[in-house]
Design a protein around this motif. Structure first.
Motif, mmCIF file in Angstrom:
data_model
loop_
_atom_site.group_PDB
_atom_site.id
_atom_site.type_symbol
_atom_site.label_atom_id
_atom_site.label_comp_id
_atom_site.label_asym_id
_atom_site.label_seq_id
_atom_site.Cartn_x
_atom_site.Cartn_y
_atom_site.Cartn_z
ATOM 1 N N GLU A 41 14.333 14.895 -38.450
ATOM 2 C CA GLU A 41 14.088 16.326 -38.679
ATOM 3 C C GLU A 41 13.559 17.054 -37.444
ATOM 4 O OE1 GLU A 41 14.944 17.766 -41.552
ATOM 5 O OE2 GLU A 41 15.439 15.889 -42.560
ATOM 6 N N LEU A 42 12.872 16.347 -36.575
ATOM 7 C CA LEU A 42 12.243 16.990 -35.410
ATOM 8 C C LEU A 42 12.582 16.237 -34.120
ATOM 9 C CD1 LEU A 42 8.776 17.715 -37.047
ATOM 10 C CD2 LEU A 42 10.555 19.379 -36.544
ATOM 11 N N SER A 43 13.821 15.803 -34.015
ATOM 12 C CA SER A 43 14.214 14.989 -32.864
ATOM 13 C C SER A 43 14.039 15.715 -31.533
ATOM 14 C CB SER A 43 15.655 14.501 -33.020
ATOM 15 O OG SER A 43 16.531 15.598 -33.116
ATOM 16 N N ASP A 44 14.215 17.037 -31.514
ATOM 17 C CA ASP A 44 14.042 17.786 -30.265
ATOM 18 C C ASP A 44 12.607 17.685 -29.754
ATOM 19 O OD1 ASP A 44 16.681 18.515 -30.376
ATOM 20 O OD2 ASP A 44 16.294 20.523 -31.152
ATOM 21 N N PHE A 45 11.633 17.710 -30.673
ATOM 22 C CA PHE A 45 10.228 17.594 -30.271
ATOM 23 C C PHE A 45 9.928 16.201 -29.742
ATOM 24 C CE2 PHE A 45 10.048 21.196 -33.158
ATOM 25 C CZ PHE A 45 9.315 22.097 -32.393
ATOM 26 N N LEU A 46 10.485 15.184 -30.376
ATOM 27 C CA LEU A 46 10.273 13.813 -29.909
ATOM 28 C C LEU A 46 10.934 13.595 -28.554
ATOM 29 C CD1 LEU A 46 10.698 11.564 -33.062
ATOM 30 C CD2 LEU A 46 8.595 12.368 -31.999
ATOM 31 N N ALA A 47 12.115 14.155 -28.375
ATOM 32 C CA ALA A 47 12.838 13.996 -27.116
ATOM 33 C C ALA A 47 12.084 14.641 -25.964
ATOM 34 C CB ALA A 47 14.233 14.596 -27.234
ATOM 35 N N ALA A 48 11.350 15.693 -26.246
ATOM 36 C CA ALA A 48 10.587 16.377 -25.189
ATOM 37 C C ALA A 48 9.427 15.524 -24.700
ATOM 38 C CB ALA A 48 10.078 17.717 -25.696
ATOM 39 N N SER A 49 8.965 14.605 -25.536
ATOM 40 C CA SER A 49 7.863 13.725 -25.151
ATOM 41 C C SER A 49 8.424 12.443 -24.558
ATOM 42 C CB SER A 49 7.002 13.385 -26.368
ATOM 43 O OG SER A 49 6.053 12.409 -26.017
ATOM 44 N N LYS A 50 7.907 12.064 -23.427
ATOM 45 C CA LYS A 50 8.354 10.821 -22.780
ATOM 46 C C LYS A 50 7.474 9.640 -23.183
ATOM 47 C CE LYS A 50 11.411 13.187 -20.576
ATOM 48 N NZ LYS A 50 12.654 13.385 -21.233
ATOM 49 N N ASP A 51 6.532 9.876 -24.086
ATOM 50 C CA ASP A 51 5.592 8.849 -24.527
ATOM 51 C C ASP A 51 6.192 8.042 -25.674
ATOM 52 O OD1 ASP A 51 3.463 7.313 -25.372
ATOM 53 O OD2 ASP A 51 2.053 8.987 -25.529
ATOM 54 N N PHE A 72 0.795 15.199 -48.142
ATOM 55 C CA PHE A 72 1.465 16.481 -47.914
ATOM 56 C C PHE A 72 0.589 17.454 -47.132
ATOM 57 C CE2 PHE A 72 2.853 20.770 -49.067
ATOM 58 C CZ PHE A 72 4.165 20.705 -48.638
ATOM 59 N N GLN A 73 -0.686 17.511 -47.468
ATOM 60 C CA GLN A 73 -1.589 18.431 -46.770
ATOM 61 C C GLN A 73 -1.682 18.075 -45.288
ATOM 62 O OE1 GLN A 73 -5.334 19.105 -48.733
ATOM 63 N NE2 GLN A 73 -6.265 19.990 -46.925
ATOM 64 N N GLU A 74 -1.778 16.797 -44.979
ATOM 65 C CA GLU A 74 -1.841 16.366 -43.578
ATOM 66 C C GLU A 74 -0.522 16.681 -42.869
ATOM 67 O OE1 GLU A 74 -4.956 12.633 -44.121
ATOM 68 O OE2 GLU A 74 -2.844 12.340 -44.624
ATOM 69 N N PHE A 75 0.589 16.521 -43.571
ATOM 70 C CA PHE A 75 1.904 16.814 -43.013
ATOM 71 C C PHE A 75 2.048 18.300 -42.679
ATOM 72 C CE2 PHE A 75 6.300 18.201 -44.115
ATOM 73 C CZ PHE A 75 6.960 17.636 -43.038
ATOM 74 N N VAL A 76 1.549 19.147 -43.564
ATOM 75 C CA VAL A 76 1.643 20.592 -43.351
ATOM 76 C C VAL A 76 0.871 21.002 -42.093
ATOM 77 C CG1 VAL A 76 1.026 22.849 -44.326
ATOM 78 C CG2 VAL A 76 2.146 21.146 -45.746
ATOM 79 N N VAL A 77 -0.194 20.297 -41.772
ATOM 80 C CA VAL A 77 -0.948 20.570 -40.544
ATOM 81 C C VAL A 77 -0.034 20.378 -39.331
ATOM 82 C CG1 VAL A 77 -2.837 19.747 -39.086
ATOM 83 C CG2 VAL A 77 -3.199 20.051 -41.544
ATOM 84 N N LEU A 78 0.762 19.316 -39.341
ATOM 85 C CA LEU A 78 1.709 19.068 -38.244
ATOM 86 C C LEU A 78 2.731 20.200 -38.149
ATOM 87 C CD1 LEU A 78 3.179 17.350 -36.081
ATOM 88 C CD2 LEU A 78 4.389 16.248 -37.979
ATOM 89 N N VAL A 79 3.320 20.556 -39.272
ATOM 90 C CA VAL A 79 4.336 21.613 -39.278
ATOM 91 C C VAL A 79 3.740 22.934 -38.796
ATOM 92 C CG1 VAL A 79 5.918 22.943 -40.730
ATOM 93 C CG2 VAL A 79 5.690 20.467 -41.067
ATOM 94 N N THR A 83 4.828 24.965 -35.469
ATOM 95 C CA THR A 83 5.286 26.344 -35.654
ATOM 96 C C THR A 83 4.520 27.298 -34.747
ATOM 97 O OG1 THR A 83 5.887 25.821 -37.940
ATOM 98 C CG2 THR A 83 5.688 28.164 -37.368
ATOM 99 N N VAL A 84 3.214 27.106 -34.654
ATOM 100 C CA VAL A 84 2.392 27.928 -33.761
ATOM 101 C C VAL A 84 2.826 27.722 -32.314
ATOM 102 C CG1 VAL A 84 0.051 28.236 -32.844
ATOM 103 C CG2 VAL A 84 0.410 28.094 -35.309
ATOM 104 N N ALA A 85 3.062 26.468 -31.932
ATOM 105 C CA ALA A 85 3.497 26.183 -30.563
ATOM 106 C C ALA A 85 4.834 26.853 -30.267
ATOM 107 C CB ALA A 85 3.587 24.673 -30.345
ATOM 108 N N CYS A 86 5.756 26.795 -31.216
ATOM 109 C CA CYS A 86 7.064 27.453 -31.030
ATOM 110 C C CYS A 86 6.896 28.962 -30.904
ATOM 111 C CB CYS A 86 7.988 27.135 -32.194
ATOM 112 S SG CYS A 86 8.583 25.450 -32.215
ATOM 113 N N ASN A 87 6.065 29.529 -31.732
ATOM 114 C CA ASN A 87 5.818 30.969 -31.675
ATOM 115 C C ASN A 87 5.245 31.362 -30.316
ATOM 116 O OD1 ASN A 87 5.501 33.677 -32.913
ATOM 117 N ND2 ASN A 87 3.348 33.244 -32.537
#
Length: 102
Positions: A41-51, A72-79, A83-87
């Protein structure tokens, strides 16, 4: 007719549970389920990290109650954080483009 925000919230819930039901507690993501979700679902974000340990770091950061799973609550924190970073990225990009037009 539902709103865009309502649809987005529904999608977020559906995505979480489509991965969390694969093993163990169907209401939480195991490390393997989180890894699969991030890769699919978020492969672009993982690809940006070289770690190579990025998923483990994300899991550690998200797992506030330290139970080895992400609810779910912990997952929403990630999303929300992504989202804030993208904005912020797009706001900065728009500001740069406006400066270039002056």
């Amino acid at each position: 007719m539902s709103s865009q925000l309502n649809d987005a919230m529904e999608s977020l819930i559906k995505v979480f549970y489509s991965y969390s039901v694969k093993e163990g507690d169907k209401y939480k993501l195991s490390n393997a389920e989180l890894r699969t979700l991030l890769q699919e679902e978020l492969s672009d974000f993982l690809a940006a990290s070289k770690d190579p340990a990025v998923v483990e770091k994300i899991m550690k950061d998200l797992d506030e109650n330290e139970d080895g799973e992400v609810d779910f609550q912990e997952f929403v924190v990630l999303v929300a954080a992504l989202t804030v970073a993208c904005n912020e990225f797009f706001v900065d990009l728009i500001k740069e483009n406006c400066k270039g037009r002056k």
